[in-house]
Design a protein around this motif. Structure first.
Motif, PDB file in Angstrom:
ATOM      1  N   GLY A 141     -41.998 -71.017  -8.623  1.00 32.84           N
ATOM      2  CA  GLY A 141     -41.838 -70.966  -7.170  1.00 32.84           C
ATOM      3  C   GLY A 141     -40.610 -70.172  -6.756  1.00 32.84           C
ATOM      4  O   GLY A 141     -40.667 -69.346  -5.832  1.00 32.84           O
ATOM      5  N   LEU A 142     -39.466 -70.414  -7.420  1.00 34.43           N
ATOM      6  CA  LEU A 142     -38.252 -69.682  -7.064  1.00 34.43           C
ATOM      7  C   LEU A 142     -38.379 -68.204  -7.413  1.00 34.43           C
ATOM      8  O   LEU A 142     -37.913 -67.341  -6.650  1.00 34.43           O
ATOM      9  N   ALA A 143     -39.023 -67.901  -8.539  1.00 33.62           N
ATOM     10  CA  ALA A 143     -39.204 -66.494  -8.900  1.00 33.62           C
ATOM     11  C   ALA A 143     -40.001 -65.759  -7.820  1.00 33.62           C
ATOM     12  O   ALA A 143     -39.686 -64.620  -7.451  1.00 33.62           O
ATOM     13  N   ARG A 144     -41.023 -66.406  -7.282  1.00 24.59           N
ATOM     14  CA  ARG A 144     -41.814 -65.777  -6.217  1.00 24.59           C
ATOM     15  C   ARG A 144     -40.987 -65.635  -4.934  1.00 24.59           C
ATOM     16  O   ARG A 144     -41.110 -64.639  -4.207  1.00 24.59           O
ATOM     17  N   ARG A 145     -40.118 -66.596  -4.672  1.00 22.11           N
ATOM     18  CA  ARG A 145     -39.250 -66.484  -3.493  1.00 22.11           C
ATOM     19  C   ARG A 145     -38.189 -65.393  -3.689  1.00 22.11           C
ATOM     20  O   ARG A 145     -37.804 -64.713  -2.739  1.00 22.11           O
ATOM     21  N   LEU A 146     -37.712 -65.251  -4.916  1.00 22.89           N
ATOM     22  CA  LEU A 146     -36.789 -64.152  -5.194  1.00 22.89           C
ATOM     23  C   LEU A 146     -37.460 -62.815  -4.941  1.00 22.89           C
ATOM     24  O   LEU A 146     -36.865 -61.900  -4.336  1.00 22.89           O
ATOM     25  N   ARG A 147     -38.696 -62.688  -5.394  1.00 22.55           N
ATOM     26  CA  ARG A 147     -39.437 -61.445  -5.136  1.00 22.55           C
ATOM     27  C   ARG A 147     -39.653 -61.256  -3.633  1.00 22.55           C
ATOM     28  O   ARG A 147     -39.523 -60.142  -3.104  1.00 22.55           O
ATOM     29  N   GLY A 148     -39.928 -62.357  -2.945  1.00 27.52           N
ATOM     30  CA  GLY A 148     -40.091 -62.294  -1.498  1.00 27.52           C
ATOM     31  C   GLY A 148     -38.810 -61.907  -0.776  1.00 27.52           C
ATOM     32  O   GLY A 148     -38.835 -61.351   0.333  1.00 27.52           O
ATOM     33  N   ALA A 149     -37.662 -62.185  -1.412  1.00 30.10           N
ATOM     34  CA  ALA A 149     -36.366 -61.817  -0.839  1.00 30.10           C
ATOM     35  C   ALA A 149     -35.966 -60.388  -1.191  1.00 30.10           C
ATOM     36  O   ALA A 149     -34.858 -59.957  -0.842  1.00 30.10           O
ATOM     37  N   THR A 193     -34.706 -66.024 -12.286  1.00 31.36           N
ATOM     38  CA  THR A 193     -34.253 -64.635 -12.227  1.00 31.36           C
ATOM     39  C   THR A 193     -34.944 -63.815 -13.303  1.00 31.36           C
ATOM     40  O   THR A 193     -35.406 -62.691 -13.060  1.00 31.36           O
ATOM     41  N   TRP A 194     -35.033 -64.373 -14.507  1.00 29.54           N
ATOM     42  CA  TRP A 194     -35.743 -63.668 -15.573  1.00 29.54           C
ATOM     43  C   TRP A 194     -37.229 -63.516 -15.242  1.00 29.54           C
ATOM     44  O   TRP A 194     -37.812 -62.446 -15.456  1.00 29.54           O
ATOM     45  N   ALA A 195     -37.837 -64.570 -14.710  1.00 32.97           N
ATOM     46  CA  ALA A 195     -39.260 -64.501 -14.380  1.00 32.97           C
ATOM     47  C   ALA A 195     -39.527 -63.476 -13.288  1.00 32.97           C
ATOM     48  O   ALA A 195     -40.625 -62.900 -13.220  1.00 32.97           O
ATOM     49  N   ALA A 196     -38.547 -63.218 -12.428  1.00 38.31           N
ATOM     50  CA  ALA A 196     -38.693 -62.216 -11.376  1.00 38.31           C
ATOM     51  C   ALA A 196     -38.427 -60.804 -11.894  1.00 38.31           C
ATOM     52  O   ALA A 196     -38.528 -59.837 -11.124  1.00 38.31           O
ATOM     53  N   GLY A 197     -38.070 -60.688 -13.159  1.00 42.11           N
ATOM     54  CA  GLY A 197     -37.830 -59.379 -13.753  1.00 42.11           C
ATOM     55  C   GLY A 197     -36.407 -58.891 -13.597  1.00 42.11           C
ATOM     56  O   GLY A 197     -36.112 -57.722 -13.918  1.00 42.11           O
ATOM     57  N   ALA A 198     -35.510 -59.736 -13.116  1.00 40.85           N
ATOM     58  CA  ALA A 198     -34.140 -59.328 -12.798  1.00 40.85           C
ATOM     59  C   ALA A 198     -33.167 -59.745 -13.894  1.00 40.85           C
ATOM     60  O   ALA A 198     -33.522 -60.407 -14.875  1.00 40.85           O
ATOM     61  N   VAL A 199     -31.907 -59.363 -13.692  1.00 40.11           N
ATOM     62  CA  VAL A 199     -30.819 -59.638 -14.628  1.00 40.11           C
ATOM     63  C   VAL A 199     -29.894 -60.670 -13.997  1.00 40.11           C
ATOM     64  O   VAL A 199     -29.419 -60.478 -12.873  1.00 40.11           O
ATOM     65  N   GLY A 239     -38.628 -69.934   2.007  1.00 42.93           N
ATOM     66  CA  GLY A 239     -38.605 -68.481   2.181  1.00 42.93           C
ATOM     67  C   GLY A 239     -39.929 -67.840   1.785  1.00 42.93           C
ATOM     68  O   GLY A 239     -40.773 -68.459   1.131  1.00 42.93           O
ATOM     69  N   PRO A 240     -40.127 -66.584   2.153  1.00 45.23           N
ATOM     70  CA  PRO A 240     -41.369 -65.894   1.814  1.00 45.23           C
ATOM     71  C   PRO A 240     -41.507 -65.693   0.312  1.00 45.23           C
ATOM     72  O   PRO A 240     -40.513 -65.582  -0.406  1.00 45.23           O
ATOM     73  N   GLU A 241     -42.763 -65.645  -0.125  1.00 47.87           N
ATOM     74  CA  GLU A 241     -43.043 -65.430  -1.538  1.00 47.87           C
ATOM     75  C   GLU A 241     -43.737 -64.103  -1.738  1.00 47.87           C
ATOM     76  O   GLU A 241     -44.370 -63.566  -0.820  1.00 47.87           O
ATOM     77  N   ALA A 242     -43.615 -63.566  -2.957  1.00 50.14           N
ATOM     78  CA  ALA A 242     -44.310 -62.335  -3.318  1.00 50.14           C
ATOM     79  C   ALA A 242     -44.767 -62.451  -4.762  1.00 50.14           C
ATOM     80  O   ALA A 242     -44.310 -63.336  -5.512  1.00 50.14           O
ATOM     81  N   ASP A 243     -45.662 -61.557  -5.163  1.00 49.51           N
ATOM     82  CA  ASP A 243     -46.213 -61.612  -6.511  1.00 49.51           C
ATOM     83  C   ASP A 243     -45.139 -61.354  -7.562  1.00 49.51           C
ATOM     84  O   ASP A 243     -44.185 -60.591  -7.342  1.00 49.51           O
ATOM     85  N   LEU A 244     -45.313 -61.980  -8.707  1.00 52.87           N
ATOM     86  CA  LEU A 244     -44.423 -61.743  -9.835  1.00 52.87           C
ATOM     87  C   LEU A 244     -44.767 -60.410 -10.491  1.00 52.87           C
ATOM     88  O   LEU A 244     -45.855 -59.858 -10.278  1.00 52.87           O
ATOM     89  N   PRO A 245     -43.861 -59.857 -11.297  1.00 46.65           N
ATOM     90  CA  PRO A 245     -44.166 -58.597 -11.985  1.00 46.65           C
ATOM     91  C   PRO A 245     -45.434 -58.708 -12.830  1.00 46.65           C
ATOM     92  O   PRO A 245     -45.753 -59.781 -13.365  1.00 46.65           O
TER      93      PRO A 245
END
Length: 519
Positions: free
Chosen positions: A56-64, A89-95, A159-165
């Motif tokens: 859920g947080l990874a999708r919100r990170l992508r949404g952000a 953060t890792w699941a969202a593809g980030a560092v 917050g808004p969500e978006a697809d994971l990588p």
């Protein structure tokens, strides 16, 4: 432990591993969903629950607006908010950039400005520091967007969500920027890859012996390379359970061990002094349940090791040595070897190639029994140092990194002598502060000690010991010097002994010897 070498000749563990840290978590959630994952003083979560929160947080990170390769900074104490933020953060593809919450706002601002995260996630109780960090004049780069966890510890709730990588980052992708403690200057951002962390996790599980049924007490900070890469990541790899202790205090730690049946942990020698002291004062036998009791950073004083054996007769004791640049561990000594050779930090790990280089040379190996600088290479050595222009190498072209530590080899075991910068030159003789400190720690009245060299007109430098006395011991400088004369050559005996209330430490917990030299 089987290893293989890559095209550069660098060793890696030759065992089946997840593709990266995202794949690792997903496999664990699938295999261990109902098993307790993380426990804190305020709650607990199973692996299935952790997986849901992370997704859920990874999708919100992508949404952000977080995309692959972006940096996300995390300012939080040990606990589920920190852990979830890192994994997401890792699941969202980030560092991820774990920040030391013990730093001043100005120091935090320097790290945020250096790493350039677009987003700063702030855990409960850290709001004031985050605000000061984001607005501090030391922050030359654009201030990140600051998001504070809600009352339930969730970030970006609602917050808004978006697809994971579409794909996970991969073995060679950067996973974290881990800042060094900065004892000699500005902290450096070490870029650790997903593969580095997985290789070190194999050391912490298969080599050292952690098991899926363990309950790991995480009492060192999770923002630290040990707490994150040598405790949290191995727990996820195994699908074991971790108790996350936010802020070390001996009584709270022992209560957690007793209540939750903790079986393994890592602690600095000073932590073990305090745990054992509190247990002995209160008659608490909670430590007896440990089967794996680890320490690190330096050889363990024999007196303390004996107390650990008495308090934890069933436990395997072990000492690991490494650095942030090597994603934690490069050597290990455990079991009977740890008891038989307490003055060492162990043999090189199976994936570690280790040489002793003659100081002042580029490629000359030290002779047998000669003190040399430890240089290593292996699959755990980080990608490089973070810079505004990209990742700068931290090794030579062949993959070797110089550690700055002086040592000798004894039957294949590494015996630390000193940090090269801390070697004391007295009248033409080299005095290694580690050796003197180890002797000091054998005295029952010494709780903590640090040894430095200070200028001396006659000898070049003289040996000065700064000692923290065990409460109620009545320790005196004369008593310390007399004890040292029994165990050290005369030129190694401290000329001056100062009894102090505490040693100066940086926010990472390391003694700042420069402050002791200066006054």
């Amino acid at each position: 432990m089987p290893t293989r070498t890559d095209e550069r000749g660098i060793r890696h563990y030759d065992v089946p591993l997840p593709v990266d840290l995202v794949d690792m978590l997903r496999r664990t959630v699938a295999a261990r969903g109902d098993h307790p994952a993380f426990v804190t003083p305020t709650g607990r979560a199973t692996w299935a629950e952790v997986g849901g929160e992370v997704d859920g947080l990874a999708r919100r990170l992508r949404g952000a607006g977080v995309t692959e390769g972006d940096r996300v900074a995390v300012l939080a104490g040990n606990g589920l908010p920190f852990t979830t933020a890192v994994l997401a953060t890792w699941a969202a593809g980030a560092v991820v950039v774990p920040l030391n919450h013990r730093l001043t706002a100005a120091d935090l601002a320097v790290l945020v400005g250096d790493s350039g995260p677009g987003l700063l996630l702030v855990g409960p109780g850290m709001e004031e520091a985050a605000t000061a960090t984001a607005t501090c004049a030391a922050l030359d780069a654009a201030a990140p967007r600051v998001e504070v966890a809600d009352a339930d510890g969730r970030f970006l709730a609602g917050g808004p969500e978006a697809d994971l990588p579409a794909a996970t980052p991969g073995t060679d992708a950067p996973a974290a920027i881990m800042y060094t403690s900065g004892t000699t200057g500005r902290p450096k951002g070490v870029v650790v890859s997903h593969g580095n962390a997985l290789q070190n996790a194999v050391t912490c599980t298969t080599v050292i012996g952690r098991r899926p049924d363990d309950v790991e007490l995480v009492m060192v900070p999770q923002f630290n390379i040990t707490g994150l890469c040598s405790q949290t990541v191995p727990v996820v790899l195994l699908g074991a359970t971790a108790y996350l202790l936010d802020g070390f205090e001996a009584g709270r730690a022992l209560a957690a061990v007793r209540e939750h049946g903790c079986t393994s942990t890592v602690g600095a020698p000073t932590m073990w002094w305090r745990l054992l002291g509190h247990a002995e004062e209160t008659g608490d036998d909670a430590l007896a349940g440990f089967r794996l009791a680890l320490f690190g950073g330096a050889p363990m004083p024999t007196a303390l090791l004996e107390r650990m054996r008495a308090a934890m007769p069933q436990a395997t004791l072990g000492n690991g040595f490494g650095m942030t640049e090597t994603c934690s561990m490069i050597t290990y000594v455990g079991g009977e070897d740890a008891v038989r050779m307490p003055h060492t930090v162990g043999r090189p790990l199976p994936l570690t190639e280790l040489r002793l280089r003659r100081p002042g040379t580029d490629d000359q190996d030290a002779a047998p029994d000669e003190v040399g600088e430890i240089v290593v290479r292996g699959g755990q050595v980080a990608l490089g140092y973070w810079t505004p222009d990209g990742i700068a190498p931290l090794t030579d072209p062949d993959g070797w990194i110089a550690t700055g530590d002086a040592a000798v080899l004894e039957d294949g075991f590494v015996v630390l002598r000193d940090r090269l910068k801390d070697v004391i030159k007295r009248g033409g003789e080299s005095v290694f502060s580690f050796e003197v400190e180890n002797v000091l720690h054998q005295h029952s009245g010494v709780l903590d000690a640090a040894v430095v060299g200070v200028p001396d007109e006659q000898y070049g430098e003289r040996v000065v010991a700064h000692v923290v006395a065990t409460p109620g011991s009545g320790l005196t400088p004369d008593e310390v010097r007399a004890f040292c004369r029994e165990h050290l050559a005369h030129y190694k005996v401290p000329s001056v002994v100062e009894i102090r209330d505490e040693l100066p430490r940086n926010p990472g917990g390391k003694v700042v010897k420069a402050l002791l030299r200066d006054g």
